[in-house]
Design a protein around this motif. Structure first.
Motif, mmCIF file in Angstrom:
data_model
loop_
_atom_site.group_PDB
_atom_site.id
_atom_site.type_symbol
_atom_site.label_atom_id
_atom_site.label_comp_id
_atom_site.label_asym_id
_atom_site.label_seq_id
_atom_site.Cartn_x
_atom_site.Cartn_y
_atom_site.Cartn_z
ATOM 1 N N THR A 41 -36.788 -22.859 28.569
ATOM 2 C CA THR A 41 -37.472 -23.322 27.360
ATOM 3 C C THR A 41 -37.042 -22.546 26.122
ATOM 4 O OG1 THR A 41 -39.350 -21.893 27.943
ATOM 5 C CG2 THR A 41 -39.474 -24.210 28.581
ATOM 6 N N GLY A 42 -36.143 -21.570 26.292
ATOM 7 C CA GLY A 42 -35.709 -20.820 25.128
ATOM 8 C C GLY A 42 -34.464 -20.010 25.362
ATOM 9 N N ALA A 43 -33.955 -19.485 24.262
ATOM 10 C CA ALA A 43 -32.772 -18.635 24.270
ATOM 11 C C ALA A 43 -33.129 -17.280 23.679
ATOM 12 C CB ALA A 43 -31.654 -19.278 23.455
ATOM 13 N N SER A 44 -32.688 -16.224 24.349
ATOM 14 C CA SER A 44 -32.841 -14.854 23.866
ATOM 15 C C SER A 44 -31.466 -14.408 23.373
ATOM 16 C CB SER A 44 -33.343 -13.956 25.005
ATOM 17 O OG SER A 44 -33.406 -12.605 24.611
ATOM 18 N N VAL A 45 -31.335 -14.211 22.058
ATOM 19 C CA VAL A 45 -30.023 -14.111 21.420
ATOM 20 C C VAL A 45 -29.640 -12.664 21.140
ATOM 21 C CG1 VAL A 45 -28.669 -14.760 19.387
ATOM 22 C CG2 VAL A 45 -30.263 -16.397 20.405
ATOM 23 N N GLN A 46 -28.375 -12.357 21.426
ATOM 24 C CA GLN A 46 -27.756 -11.080 21.076
ATOM 25 C C GLN A 46 -26.543 -11.347 20.201
ATOM 26 O OE1 GLN A 46 -26.962 -8.261 24.289
ATOM 27 N NE2 GLN A 46 -24.893 -7.957 23.511
ATOM 28 N N THR A 47 -26.353 -10.519 19.181
ATOM 29 C CA THR A 47 -25.162 -10.615 18.343
ATOM 30 C C THR A 47 -24.404 -9.294 18.393
ATOM 31 O OG1 THR A 47 -26.369 -9.947 16.346
ATOM 32 C CG2 THR A 47 -26.259 -12.317 16.832
ATOM 33 N N SER A 48 -23.301 -9.177 17.622
ATOM 34 C CA SER A 48 -22.432 -8.015 17.827
ATOM 35 C C SER A 48 -21.867 -7.405 16.544
ATOM 36 C CB SER A 48 -21.266 -8.406 18.741
ATOM 37 O OG SER A 48 -20.508 -9.467 18.171
ATOM 38 N N ARG A 49 -22.376 -7.776 15.376
ATOM 39 C CA ARG A 49 -21.864 -7.190 14.135
ATOM 40 C C ARG A 49 -22.839 -6.171 13.567
ATOM 41 N NH1 ARG A 49 -19.560 -12.635 11.124
ATOM 42 N NH2 ARG A 49 -17.862 -13.056 12.607
ATOM 43 N N LYS A 50 -22.283 -5.091 13.072
ATOM 44 C CA LYS A 50 -23.081 -3.991 12.551
ATOM 45 C C LYS A 50 -23.987 -4.430 11.410
ATOM 46 C CE LYS A 50 -22.473 0.630 10.502
ATOM 47 N NZ LYS A 50 -21.487 1.659 10.092
ATOM 48 N N ASP A 51 -23.505 -5.374 10.592
ATOM 49 C CA ASP A 51 -24.290 -5.801 9.425
ATOM 50 C C ASP A 51 -25.210 -6.976 9.726
ATOM 51 O OD1 ASP A 51 -22.508 -7.881 9.666
ATOM 52 O OD2 ASP A 51 -21.752 -7.764 7.604
ATOM 53 N N PHE A 52 -25.326 -7.377 10.983
ATOM 54 C CA PHE A 52 -26.238 -8.452 11.412
ATOM 55 C C PHE A 52 -25.850 -9.820 10.840
ATOM 56 C CE2 PHE A 52 -28.588 -4.456 11.039
ATOM 57 C CZ PHE A 52 -29.135 -4.312 12.306
ATOM 58 N N SER A 53 -24.635 -9.964 10.373
ATOM 59 C CA SER A 53 -24.258 -11.185 9.659
ATOM 60 C C SER A 53 -24.097 -12.407 10.565
ATOM 61 C CB SER A 53 -22.962 -10.953 8.874
ATOM 62 O OG SER A 53 -21.897 -10.582 9.732
ATOM 63 N N GLN A 54 -24.088 -12.222 11.887
ATOM 64 C CA GLN A 54 -23.981 -13.365 12.801
ATOM 65 C C GLN A 54 -25.325 -14.045 13.075
ATOM 66 O OE1 GLN A 54 -22.350 -10.825 15.857
ATOM 67 N NE2 GLN A 54 -20.511 -12.085 16.007
ATOM 68 N N VAL A 55 -26.402 -13.377 12.751
ATOM 69 C CA VAL A 55 -27.716 -13.808 13.217
ATOM 70 C C VAL A 55 -28.079 -15.196 12.714
ATOM 71 C CG1 VAL A 55 -30.192 -13.346 13.004
ATOM 72 C CG2 VAL A 55 -28.615 -11.483 13.580
ATOM 73 N N HIS A 56 -27.984 -15.414 11.409
ATOM 74 C CA HIS A 56 -28.422 -16.682 10.825
ATOM 75 C C HIS A 56 -27.665 -17.861 11.441
ATOM 76 C CE1 HIS A 56 -30.355 -19.086 7.689
ATOM 77 N NE2 HIS A 56 -29.188 -19.662 7.451
ATOM 78 N N GLY A 57 -26.356 -17.737 11.532
ATOM 79 C CA GLY A 57 -25.552 -18.825 12.086
ATOM 80 C C GLY A 57 -25.819 -19.064 13.556
ATOM 81 N N ALA A 58 -26.064 -18.003 14.316
ATOM 82 C CA ALA A 58 -26.325 -18.162 15.748
ATOM 83 C C ALA A 58 -27.606 -18.952 15.990
ATOM 84 C CB ALA A 58 -26.418 -16.790 16.421
ATOM 85 N N VAL A 59 -28.651 -18.648 15.222
ATOM 86 C CA VAL A 59 -29.910 -19.363 15.393
ATOM 87 C C VAL A 59 -29.769 -20.811 14.933
ATOM 88 C CG1 VAL A 59 -32.340 -19.469 14.734
ATOM 89 C CG2 VAL A 59 -31.263 -17.251 15.179
ATOM 90 N N SER A 102 -35.292 -16.888 19.965
ATOM 91 C CA SER A 102 -35.634 -15.583 19.409
ATOM 92 C C SER A 102 -34.388 -14.700 19.390
ATOM 93 C CB SER A 102 -36.742 -14.905 20.234
ATOM 94 O OG SER A 102 -36.322 -14.721 21.574
ATOM 95 N N VAL A 103 -34.310 -13.830 18.411
ATOM 96 C CA VAL A 103 -33.176 -12.918 18.286
ATOM 97 C C VAL A 103 -33.648 -11.555 18.788
ATOM 98 C CG1 VAL A 103 -31.455 -11.923 16.756
ATOM 99 C CG2 VAL A 103 -32.307 -14.237 16.340
ATOM 100 N N ASP A 104 -33.231 -11.199 19.999
ATOM 101 C CA ASP A 104 -33.781 -10.030 20.676
ATOM 102 C C ASP A 104 -32.851 -8.828 20.701
ATOM 103 O OD1 ASP A 104 -36.106 -11.462 21.195
ATOM 104 O OD2 ASP A 104 -35.307 -12.293 23.043
ATOM 105 N N GLU A 105 -31.603 -8.992 20.284
ATOM 106 C CA GLU A 105 -30.704 -7.852 20.109
ATOM 107 C C GLU A 105 -29.759 -8.140 18.950
ATOM 108 O OE1 GLU A 105 -28.680 -5.815 23.180
ATOM 109 O OE2 GLU A 105 -30.228 -6.149 24.692
#
Length: 618
Positions: free
Chosen positions: A401-419, A436-439
């Motif tokens: 029912t959901g995705a727990s998301v991890q990204t890998s850039r120091k400046d968090f710039s991947q987060v918006h696009g991933a969601v 949810s963005v959990d890492e």
């Protein structure tokens, strides 16, 4: 004197001794404990076979207690798994043997609930779904009873005031009692939160990274008189840590429940590191004291059931005896809690060069979620964390029912696009992922301590507001390993104290905005480079990273006035008025035009900083 009487009456309601009649064994005594109120934990404890944890005839594998609870008026029914509880008070006694068998239940209806117990004995019966009526074990089998449930008397932030948090085929979770939606924020670290010196168990000195066992000493001062402990005062520091997070306005914690051959190697439900089919009863009872207090303090429980290193530890990744037993025990002992999700695996799948255990396949990934769908009576939210992507988990055979998301850039710039990407996926099975963005961030840094970066600008802008304006239902914050108080070594959540303030301001905004944000979708295309979450023609939440760049918004045609208010994500507070107080859409939709473009003006101050603009139809 009245207070004393009330306390006596309440104490009597907490411990009732019920005499029931069994077809096999008459006059068996049953303890019904807990406040008989809606959403509260109620336990039935039965006298069953006397056995130790290490009995040759394995008590965890070869017995099965289930209790069916049925509401007399509505007919609603739950079949809840039970568990071996040693002497019934193992958290305090440390007992490893006894004759107590228990089931935990949380009622979601007022009035009369009837119950009926079934108890089975036989080889591997705990992981069998067959009735096996010929394998009756006597004792509590076929016993029945009933109890009356009244309304809760608890208040916010206790989840019992809001009811069970449910996935309802929407991208946001909703509380069953109040109908309000939930946005979470809190630490994702340390992942070894339960590697705690005051818990019973062999992990303290078994030679597996014993130096990582925590004291949480920095938070003992946050323990309050009346808070729970066990074994004459143990647990104060970890309970205090939960108090601190709640007082900072956070509403979520995250933890691994199994990290054998993982990064920490001190957290597991078993009697020792090498045994995978016998539970440490006293340790698990102590975990439950911590989880219960967290729920009272309004802290969501993110159960991470595995990590990338040990995804193949149980049954080579399959759904055999070991994995089914592990999941059954988690559901039986902790599934009654109201606000939680089951995470099937952190960084799951075949994606690193040298896996420590067999990486799980699509079939195995799907089987885990299906097990919880079939066996968790409350159907809690089920997620998985990306190592592999989620593209194999959206079909009709998927119960995620959901995705727990991890990204890998120091400046968090991947987060918006991933969601955004996950929120826009086609709904193959009709169940949109609650994301949810959990890492967020990279492994080395992510959310660094305040001493390294007290402003946390990138975390706030790209990570926090980047996630929320893309349509995430929350964020959790990993602590990078290149800094003090890391993902494995952290035991003082004050190390990020200044950031918890900023996360709380984000939660505050969604409370005071007064808009149905659960209906929101990402609408970045309507602005001139700013991030937008909204419902067209109703409301728009515009995140402006740099207010020196003018904010413009295309608003869906339909004659109406919209208020324009500004919110400071760095300092919180009330909604403020900028240079434009309202905008008016003057036209109705035509065959060739859908939107009218409007200038939102400038913020009330700090024009080179980030702001949130709330544009709401009057």
């Amino acid at each position: 004197m009245n207070d004393i009487k009330q306390r006596i009456i309440k104490s009597l309601s907490l411990f009732l001794l019920v005499t029931a009649t069994s077809n096999v064994l008459a006059d068996t005594k049953i303890q019904l404990t807990g406040e008989l109120q809606k959403w509260h934990a109620i336990s039935l404890t039965f006298d069953g076979p006397e056995t130790p944890e290490d009995a040759e005839y394995n008590p965890f594998v070869n017995y099965r207690l289930n209790v069916e609870f049925t509401h007399k008026t509505s007919g609603k029914s739950y079949t809840v798994p039970g568990y071996f509880a040693a002497d019934g008070d193992a958290a305090n006694t440390g007992a490893t043997a006894g004759n107590k068998w228990r089931v935990n239940f949380s009622a979601d209806e007022l009035g009369t609930w009837d119950w009926r117990a079934t108890f089975r004995k036989g080889r591997f019966v705990a992981v069998s779904n067959k009735d096996l009526t010929g394998a009756a074990a006597g004792f509590m089998d076929n016993q029945t009873g009933s109890f009356e449930i009244k309304a809760t008397d608890k208040s916010y932030p206790d989840f019992r005031q809001r009811g069970r948090l449910e996935y309802i085929n929407q991208p946001y979770l909703r509380f069953a009692q109040t109908g309000e939606y939930f946005i979470k924020a809190g630490p994702d670290a340390p992942e070894n939160l339960l590697s705690y010196v005051d818990f019973d168990g062999t992990f303290h000195n078994d030679g597996h990274k014993d130096e990582l066992v925590k004291t949480w000493q920095a938070h003992e001062k946050d323990w309050n008189k009346g808070d729970p402990t066990w074994q004459k005062g143990k647990g104060k520091a970890l309970i205090g840590a939960l108090n601190y997070l709640s007082e900072k306005g956070m509403n979520s914690i995250s933890f691994l429940t199994l990290n054998i051959i993982g990064d920490d190697q001190n957290v597991f439900p078993y009697v020792d590191y090498d045994t995978l089919d016998r539970m440490d009863i006293s340790k698990l009872a102590q975990w439950n004291i911590v989880f219960t207090h967290a729920q009272k303090k309004g802290l969501f429980l993110h159960f991470k059931t595995a990590e990338v290193e040990n995804q193949g530890l149980l049954d080579n990744g399959g759904l055999g005896l070991q994995r089914q037993l592990y999941y059954r025990e988690l559901i039986a002992r902790f599934g009654h809690h109201l606000a939680l999700n089951w995470n099937m695996g952190e960084e799951n799948g075949e994606w690193v060069p040298n896996h420590k255990s067999m990486p799980q396949s699509t079939i195995q990934r799907l089987a885990m979620a299906k097990y919880f769908h079939n066996n968790d009576p409350y159907n809690h939210h089920v997620v998985i964390h990306n190592g592999n992507d989620y593209s194999d988990l959206t079909g009709n055979d998927s119960y995620y029912t959901g995705a727990s998301v991890q990204t890998s850039r120091k400046d968090f710039s991947q987060v918006h696009g991933a969601v955004k990407r996950l929120r826009e996926w086609p709904l193959i099975n009709g169940r949109p992922f609650a994301v949810s963005v959990d890492e967020p961030g990279d492994a080395q840094n992510s959310l660094v301590p305040d001493s390294v970066d007290p402003k946390h600008d990138n975390a706030r802008k790209n990570g926090l507001w980047g996630a929320l304006t893309a349509g995430a239902w929350g964020t959790e914050w990993y602590f990078g390993y290149a800094h003090p108080h890391s993902d494995l070594t952290a035991q003082d959540w004050r190390s990020r104290d200044l950031f918890w303030d900023q996360a709380k301001y984000a939660l505050d905004f969604f409370k005071i905005a007064g808009v149905p944000y659960h209906k929101g979708k990402n609408l970045d295309n309507l602005s001139n480079g700013h991030w937008v979450l909204g419902e067209e023609g109703q409301f728009y939440i515009v995140f402006v990273k740099d207010a020196s760049k003018e904010a413009k918004l295309n608003i869906y045609f339909g004659k109406a006035d919209y208020s324009v208010q500004w919110y400071n994500p760095r300092l919180g507070g009330e909604l403020q008025t900028g240079t434009v107080k309202k905008v008016t859409v003057t036209q109705n939709r035509t065959s060739y035009k859908k939107y009218e473009r409007h200038d939102l003006g400038a913020p009330p101050s700090d024009k080179n900083q980030d702001w949130v603009v709330l544009v709401k139809r009057k």
